[in-house]
Design a protein around this motif. Sequence first.
Motif, PDB file in Angstrom:
ATOM      1  N   LYS B  29       8.633   0.272   5.844  1.00  0.00           N
ATOM      2  CA  LYS B  29       7.798   1.409   5.430  1.00  0.00           C
ATOM      3  C   LYS B  29       6.473   0.939   4.838  1.00  0.00           C
ATOM      4  CE  LYS B  29      11.335   4.918   4.534  1.00  0.00           C
ATOM      5  NZ  LYS B  29      12.170   5.542   3.495  1.00  0.00           N
ATOM      6  N   LYS B  30       6.484  -0.264   4.269  1.00  0.00           N
ATOM      7  CA  LYS B  30       5.261  -0.797   3.650  1.00  0.00           C
ATOM      8  C   LYS B  30       4.443  -1.613   4.649  1.00  0.00           C
ATOM      9  CE  LYS B  30       7.621  -0.932  -0.813  1.00  0.00           C
ATOM     10  NZ  LYS B  30       6.871   0.107  -1.527  1.00  0.00           N
ATOM     11  N   GLY B  31       4.873  -1.610   5.917  1.00  0.00           N
ATOM     12  CA  GLY B  31       4.092  -2.271   6.956  1.00  0.00           C
ATOM     13  C   GLY B  31       4.443  -3.722   7.194  1.00  0.00           C
ATOM     14  N   ALA B  32       5.465  -4.226   6.516  1.00  0.00           N
ATOM     15  CA  ALA B  32       5.878  -5.613   6.731  1.00  0.00           C
ATOM     16  C   ALA B  32       6.947  -5.675   7.820  1.00  0.00           C
ATOM     17  CB  ALA B  32       6.414  -6.210   5.438  1.00  0.00           C
ATOM     18  N   GLN B  33       7.193  -6.879   8.326  1.00  0.00           N
ATOM     19  CA  GLN B  33       8.173  -7.066   9.395  1.00  0.00           C
ATOM     20  C   GLN B  33       9.356  -7.858   8.850  1.00  0.00           C
ATOM     21  OE1 GLN B  33       8.221  -6.388  13.168  1.00  0.00           O
ATOM     22  NE2 GLN B  33      10.256  -6.725  12.322  1.00  0.00           N
ATOM     23  N   PRO B  34      10.486  -7.192   8.547  1.00  0.00           N
ATOM     24  CA  PRO B  34      11.642  -7.946   8.049  1.00  0.00           C
ATOM     25  C   PRO B  34      12.329  -8.708   9.175  1.00  0.00           C
ATOM     26  CG  PRO B  34      12.181  -5.619   8.239  1.00  0.00           C
ATOM     27  CD  PRO B  34      10.737  -5.740   8.610  1.00  0.00           C
ATOM     28  N   PHE B  35      12.809  -9.903   8.855  1.00  0.00           N
ATOM     29  CA  PHE B  35      13.583 -10.697   9.811  1.00  0.00           C
ATOM     30  C   PHE B  35      14.854 -11.135   9.104  1.00  0.00           C
ATOM     31  CE2 PHE B  35      14.993 -14.593  11.857  1.00  0.00           C
ATOM     32  CZ  PHE B  35      14.824 -14.339  13.212  1.00  0.00           C
ATOM     33  N   ARG B  36      15.986 -10.602   9.562  1.00  0.00           N
ATOM     34  CA  ARG B  36      17.272 -10.900   8.929  1.00  0.00           C
ATOM     35  C   ARG B  36      17.859 -12.181   9.501  1.00  0.00           C
ATOM     36  NH1 ARG B  36      22.494  -6.947   8.062  1.00  0.00           N
ATOM     37  NH2 ARG B  36      24.047  -8.597   7.746  1.00  0.00           N
ATOM     38  N   LEU B  37      18.173 -13.114   8.612  1.00  0.00           N
ATOM     39  CA  LEU B  37      18.796 -14.368   9.028  1.00  0.00           C
ATOM     40  C   LEU B  37      20.192 -14.454   8.413  1.00  0.00           C
ATOM     41  CD1 LEU B  37      18.802 -17.170  10.305  1.00  0.00           C
ATOM     42  CD2 LEU B  37      17.651 -18.039   8.268  1.00  0.00           C
ATOM     43  N   ASP B  38      21.209 -14.340   9.252  1.00  0.00           N
ATOM     44  CA  ASP B  38      22.595 -14.471   8.784  1.00  0.00           C
ATOM     45  C   ASP B  38      22.957 -15.955   8.789  1.00  0.00           C
ATOM     46  OD1 ASP B  38      22.956 -11.721   8.480  1.00  0.00           O
ATOM     47  OD2 ASP B  38      23.473 -11.477  10.593  1.00  0.00           O
ATOM     48  N   THR B  39      23.018 -16.530   7.603  1.00  0.00           N
ATOM     49  CA  THR B  39      23.150 -17.985   7.499  1.00  0.00           C
ATOM     50  C   THR B  39      24.459 -18.506   8.093  1.00  0.00           C
ATOM     51  OG1 THR B  39      23.915 -17.585   5.242  1.00  0.00           O
ATOM     52  CG2 THR B  39      21.640 -18.284   5.509  1.00  0.00           C
ATOM     53  N   ASP B  40      25.509 -17.682   8.075  1.00  0.00           N
ATOM     54  CA  ASP B  40      26.788 -18.141   8.627  1.00  0.00           C
ATOM     55  C   ASP B  40      26.754 -18.211  10.152  1.00  0.00           C
ATOM     56  OD1 ASP B  40      28.605 -15.094   8.913  1.00  0.00           O
ATOM     57  OD2 ASP B  40      26.575 -15.292   8.134  1.00  0.00           O
ATOM     58  N   LYS B  41      25.720 -17.635  10.764  1.00  0.00           N
ATOM     59  CA  LYS B  41      25.610 -17.657  12.226  1.00  0.00           C
ATOM     60  C   LYS B  41      24.864 -18.889  12.738  1.00  0.00           C
ATOM     61  CE  LYS B  41      27.859 -13.867  12.920  1.00  0.00           C
ATOM     62  NZ  LYS B  41      29.231 -13.956  13.468  1.00  0.00           N
ATOM     63  N   PHE B  42      24.426 -19.736  11.807  1.00  0.00           N
ATOM     64  CA  PHE B  42      23.839 -21.014  12.199  1.00  0.00           C
ATOM     65  C   PHE B  42      24.914 -22.091  12.075  1.00  0.00           C
ATOM     66  CE2 PHE B  42      21.648 -25.014  11.149  1.00  0.00           C
ATOM     67  CZ  PHE B  42      20.874 -25.133  12.288  1.00  0.00           C
ATOM     68  N   PRO B  43      25.152 -22.887  13.105  1.00  0.00           N
ATOM     69  CA  PRO B  43      24.335 -23.118  14.288  1.00  0.00           C
ATOM     70  C   PRO B  43      24.790 -22.392  15.563  1.00  0.00           C
ATOM     71  CG  PRO B  43      25.904 -24.894  14.057  1.00  0.00           C
ATOM     72  CD  PRO B  43      26.172 -23.940  12.918  1.00  0.00           C
ATOM     73  N   LEU B  44      25.867 -21.614  15.519  1.00  0.00           N
ATOM     74  CA  LEU B  44      26.402 -21.111  16.790  1.00  0.00           C
ATOM     75  C   LEU B  44      25.543 -20.023  17.426  1.00  0.00           C
ATOM     76  CD1 LEU B  44      30.293 -21.080  16.380  1.00  0.00           C
ATOM     77  CD2 LEU B  44      28.829 -22.718  17.560  1.00  0.00           C
TER      78      LEU B  44
END
Lengths: 25, 326
Positions: B29-44
């Motif tokens: 809403k404030k014009g930023a671009q969120p990027f969700r990183l699920d740490t448990d999904k690294f490295p697969l």
Amino acid sequence: VGVVPFFARFLEEQATETTKFPSDL
Amino acid sequence: MHLSRDVVLLITHSGDFFTIDRVAEALSKKGAQPFRLDTDKFPLEVQLTAHFDNSKSYHTIQYNNYSISTEQVQAVWMRRIWEPQLSQELAPKFREACVRESKATLDGFWDSLKEARWVDDLERIDYASNKLRQLRIASEVGFVIPQTLVTNKAEAAREFFQQVNGKMVSKLLTALSRSMEANSSFFLYTSTVKEEDLQDAESLRYCPMVFQEQIPKQQELRVVYVNGNVFVGALNADVYAAAKVDWRKPGVEVGAWQHHQLPDEVVRRLQAFMGKFGLSFGSLDFILTPSGEYVFLEVNPVGEWGMLEKDLKLPIANAIADALLS
């Protein structure tokens, strides 16, 4: 089994008993 | 698809919901671009590439068909980090090494983001996570703290029990991990200590414990601090206190969260306390005693607050988004 530390007794109590949005409930 | 605009990285895990979604929504809403990183999904499932040479270094990360590079990240919300989740097909003898290398690689990625604004910086979170340091600093800024003993000496625990007139609770300084595989940690919640428990106190020699006087409660407070803003939820202790000493336990009926206004003096001390740790965010627990005293218990630098946003409509996600973009 090995000897257990003092805190183990409270874990056992927790297990015998306890794995927050009231509106969900 | 490579995101083109300034990115706010949300460090979390695949089991997270509600709070993470609210912050992402507020950022959008404030014009930023969120990027969700699920740490448990690294490295697969998360793919990370890092390049280093004498002129520059840069990382790219790809997840859920989106990719970002280090220089795009203007801010980072450090919500939670979970262990890498590796599949059963991986030979067990290599599992530990794969987890260790993956965590070291992620550490390098966090380091590449040191120019971004963090809520909060990992080293500050780590520094603030020690409950004994918290008690010292809480006392220094003028908070009332419970009489506390930390010991691995049986006799000291028994003497303290007498000193607090048999009203004593115990806790640990860290979470106990039940299952790394399931990625769930569990806790020894605050427990009442009975005199008969102390007959076995010699076993403290294997591991110290924290003992505190049991503070009489009128209300339990969850105080959420975000960059100078203070949000408070209160629980009436009489709903559950007869049987329980820790409202956070699963299965404890807590009643309804209520709004609560902290006295100005407590807010000033809170701001001084958070300033000493250099934290923008903290989730703090207090007891309000029947005599009107606010007693500091602890701060969790990555603590929970979703219940206050959901039930009391407190705009905490919006405040976190503001802190990230400030």
